[in-house]
Scaffold this active site. Sequence first.
Site, PDB file in Angstrom:
ATOM      1  N   ASP A 259       1.787  14.963  -6.670  1.00 29.49           N
ATOM      2  CA  ASP A 259       2.727  15.611  -5.750  1.00 29.49           C
ATOM      3  C   ASP A 259       3.669  14.641  -5.052  1.00 29.49           C
ATOM      4  O   ASP A 259       4.727  15.042  -4.553  1.00 29.49           O
ATOM      5  CB  ASP A 259       1.952  16.374  -4.660  1.00 29.49           C
TER       6      ASP A 259
ATOM      7  N   GLY B 228      -6.089   7.992  -2.948  1.00 27.83           N
ATOM      8  CA  GLY B 228      -6.159   9.441  -3.057  1.00 27.83           C
ATOM      9  C   GLY B 228      -7.186   9.883  -4.091  1.00 27.83           C
ATOM     10  O   GLY B 228      -7.129   9.472  -5.245  1.00 27.83           O
TER      11      GLY B 228
ATOM     12  N   VAL C   4      -5.133   4.835   4.837  1.00 30.31           N
ATOM     13  CA  VAL C   4      -4.153   3.819   4.445  1.00 30.31           C
ATOM     14  C   VAL C   4      -3.023   3.837   5.466  1.00 30.31           C
ATOM     15  O   VAL C   4      -2.481   4.894   5.788  1.00 30.31           O
ATOM     16  CB  VAL C   4      -3.615   4.091   3.032  1.00 30.31           C
TER      17      VAL C   4
ATOM     18  N   ALA D   6      -1.749  20.781 -10.250  1.00 27.97           N
ATOM     19  CA  ALA D   6      -2.857  19.944 -10.697  1.00 27.97           C
ATOM     20  C   ALA D   6      -2.647  19.366 -12.107  1.00 27.97           C
ATOM     21  O   ALA D   6      -2.890  18.168 -12.310  1.00 27.97           O
ATOM     22  CB  ALA D   6      -4.162  20.731 -10.619  1.00 27.97           C
TER      23      ALA D   6
ATOM     24  N   GLU E 167      -2.023  34.652  -3.817  1.00 22.67           N
ATOM     25  CA  GLU E 167      -3.488  34.686  -3.872  1.00 22.67           C
ATOM     26  C   GLU E 167      -4.078  34.989  -2.505  1.00 22.67           C
ATOM     27  O   GLU E 167      -5.031  35.762  -2.363  1.00 22.67           O
ATOM     28  CB  GLU E 167      -4.014  33.350  -4.423  1.00 22.67           C
TER      29      GLU E 167
ATOM     30  N   GLY F 133      -7.644  13.041  -5.051  1.00 27.01           N
ATOM     31  CA  GLY F 133      -7.298  14.374  -5.547  1.00 27.01           C
ATOM     32  C   GLY F 133      -7.331  14.396  -7.065  1.00 27.01           C
ATOM     33  O   GLY F 133      -7.943  13.534  -7.699  1.00 27.01           O
ATOM     34  N   PHE F 134      -6.645  15.359  -7.648  1.00 29.71           N
ATOM     35  CA  PHE F 134      -6.685  15.493  -9.104  1.00 29.71           C
ATOM     36  C   PHE F 134      -6.165  14.241  -9.805  1.00 29.71           C
ATOM     37  O   PHE F 134      -6.781  13.739 -10.738  1.00 29.71           O
ATOM     38  CB  PHE F 134      -5.872  16.708  -9.544  1.00 29.71           C
ATOM     39  N   GLY F 135      -5.017  13.723  -9.351  1.00 32.72           N
ATOM     40  CA  GLY F 135      -4.421  12.571 -10.021  1.00 32.72           C
ATOM     41  C   GLY F 135      -5.285  11.321  -9.882  1.00 32.72           C
ATOM     42  O   GLY F 135      -5.648  10.682 -10.872  1.00 32.72           O
TER      43      GLY F 135
END
Lengths: 442, 442
Positions: free
Chosen positions: A311, A15, A83, A327, A174, A17-19
């Site tokens: 997440d 992944g 994966v 995040a 938003e 993403g942010f992590g």
Amino acid sequence: MTDPAAHRPRVVIIGGGFGGLHAARALRRAEVDVTLIDRSNFHLFQPLLYQVATGGLSPANIAAPLRAVLRRQKNARVLQAEVTGFDLERRRVLIAGGEVEYDYLIVAAGSTHSYFGHDDWSLHAPGLKSIDDATEIRAQVLSAFERAELCEDPAERARLLTFVIVGAGPTGVEMAGALSELSRYTLRGEFRSINPADARIVLVDASPRVLSVYPPELSAKAARFLDEKGVEVQNGVRVTQVTATHVELDAPTGPERIESETIIWAAGVAASPLARRLADAAGLEVDRAGRIPIGDDLTIAGHDNVMVIGDMACFAGKDGHPLPGVAPVAIQQGKHAARRIQNLQAGDATPPFKYHDMGSMATIGRSAAVVSMGRLKFAGFFAWVMWLFVHLMQLVNFQNRLLVLTQWAWSYVTRNRSARLITRTDHHASEQAAELQESSAG
Amino acid sequence: MTDPAAHRPRVVIIGGGFGGLHAARALRRAEVDVTLIDRSNFHLFQPLLYQVATGGLSPANIAAPLRAVLRRQKNARVLQAEVTGFDLERRRVLIAGGEVEYDYLIVAAGSTHSYFGHDDWSLHAPGLKSIDDATEIRAQVLSAFERAELCEDPAERARLLTFVIVGAGPTGVEMAGALSELSRYTLRGEFRSINPADARIVLVDASPRVLSVYPPELSAKAARFLDEKGVEVQNGVRVTQVTATHVELDAPTGPERIESETIIWAAGVAASPLARRLADAAGLEVDRAGRIPIGDDLTIAGHDNVMVIGDMACFAGKDGHPLPGVAPVAIQQGKHAARRIQNLQAGDATPPFKYHDMGSMATIGRSAAVVSMGRLKFAGFFAWVMWLFVHLMQLVNFQNRLLVLTQWAWSYVTRNRSARLITRTDHHASEQAAELQESSAG
């Protein structure tokens, strides 16, 4: 745990993403070989996805190619692959057509939409998690205005101009604010048969207030901003049915039905399906949201070289509740996972992971945002400037920041949204094209 | 022709490309009601489409929403609709679910790819006409590098890194140059198993030289630029077969076969299928390229209120050859059509349409272009600056110009290409997603 083999320890991160990306970056000086696997070739700045869905930004403005981000990090490689599973015994990640060996594994595959057991709703109420989701929603929203302009039946026209957003968390709020600005300002004067400002924007949520995880006074401020922007907020309302033409609600006043062409799902989130695969491989159970329970060293039970972050992970916070899927949690966990690996290499101990809550913020459009930082809570223009600044600074690479700034500065002056393209190749369009081709061939 | 009815004459324009949009704009002070019909909601600046296909620009950078362009033109409205046919007797354009009446009709629906009777090749060799084409090619090209990085078989890896471009006109040459820069500079250092600069870029064309419609000395210059950029040019070569895995050629030295994952079609162009529909409705024949013959007042035979302009029209130039399908022809014809309508209103005569050839230019990447303007012919850096300037100035609205300039300036300094997203939702990805969902449900 020290690595028995002679080679440099192999850290596989699933992944980007942010992590995952922050874990990879935090390992840049470590004596390890990092492999980052993602099904996409880019890191996505999800907090601004709603800007793509409403034509304010282009996809590339909020997406940075993973290879470009990690180009100079010589101990890291990127694999674009799906994966498919895990072999925890043999320490391998299974990918389509191969496998990747690891000594340490960090799983950070994020989350996806959840329709609470009504997966068929996804056909009519797209969520907002990926670039493709965002361009799909953008096409649906813009097409609704286009079709309304062509439509002569007042009821159908009203249905086309009704937008229902399910879920009044930050994304829903938003999105509602941005849709309001799109219809009230951006599209003003562009149509001849309809007035885009007649668009009805309905934000529904089961909880008693918008932004229900925020402090009540900020929820109240957000509700006022939404009201000023002409958004109709319905709280305490459950969705009971979603179809191609309408949505059915269970409201405090009884059942309700809203005729709407465009329904946007910003309600449920579930961990990536990979969480269940990993849990199965490790003989563990996932929680109701599909997340894997992790210890305070971020590892899963029985495998102290396998960490799950972001997440996908269920980590009990100070109050006993799982940490939210935002995040900052993923980023802090990513950095912690990297630090833990380096400490293990050096034979040092790592203190348990602790989340430092820096607060939260949400924007309801131009000049209106709410910010909660510890005891500090504020709303309005300054909150919006702060929201803007924090988000710009977080954008991963410099080019994106510059371009986003240019585009936003321009939008701010003109209230224009330039990225208003209907580019979806939907069934309807393909059919028409096929039909044309046929007739031209015949 | 004067209009017998009491209402203001209704001018219907089909197509928001260069011809249609310039016709609409030229009518802004005319006492007419303009309806512009397009299947897309944006005007596309096609000359820069190859920049989108190679990740240099975002789709929104080269697309301007038609409604935004015509917002202030109060005598114009825009309909996003698919034109299905014509009723020339009743003076109506048929659209899906309705019809639009006209007094004057300007048909400017442009062109599409032609595979010279091998429509099945389109599956394996996408062309470059629309935003969707460009993002599809971008995804294919970037995925080829991604898959090569994962691939351990040298032959398959070489096949993945072989890019064949069919057609060495301006589009093919520009695409080849941009692919060279992508592989030689942009992707440099981003992969660990492959060297992107090993990519083989082959440009094939049936004619004896590249840019065959340009003066021979410029073709020679372009060929030299291509050679310097590592592009392999094969002239006098006909394509005899295109499959998912290779392309077969009929070369002067005998049959040849190139194993390639990515084949891009920049060879054939045919008029929009609407041309045949219009011709059928008017009892006319289209030419070999599917174009409608028009008179020197741009009308079709028997219908002096129906004009056809741009790529769809066959207009004999000074040398007897039809005018080429390029933007300046469409723009000049669009303006001429508008002027003719205004003259008819005023009872004035309109001189026959004459094409003023301003010359042509093509770029072979950074700092290398060729320009031909009358007797003036030059190549190199200055030609490139001129190419850049002309194209920037032509971009329809100011925002696009500013953003494109920013992005290009940045690319120029860094040789970076930021819009490198694989966003295609292809069969493969959908299948994998479905499979994942299944297994997570089971």
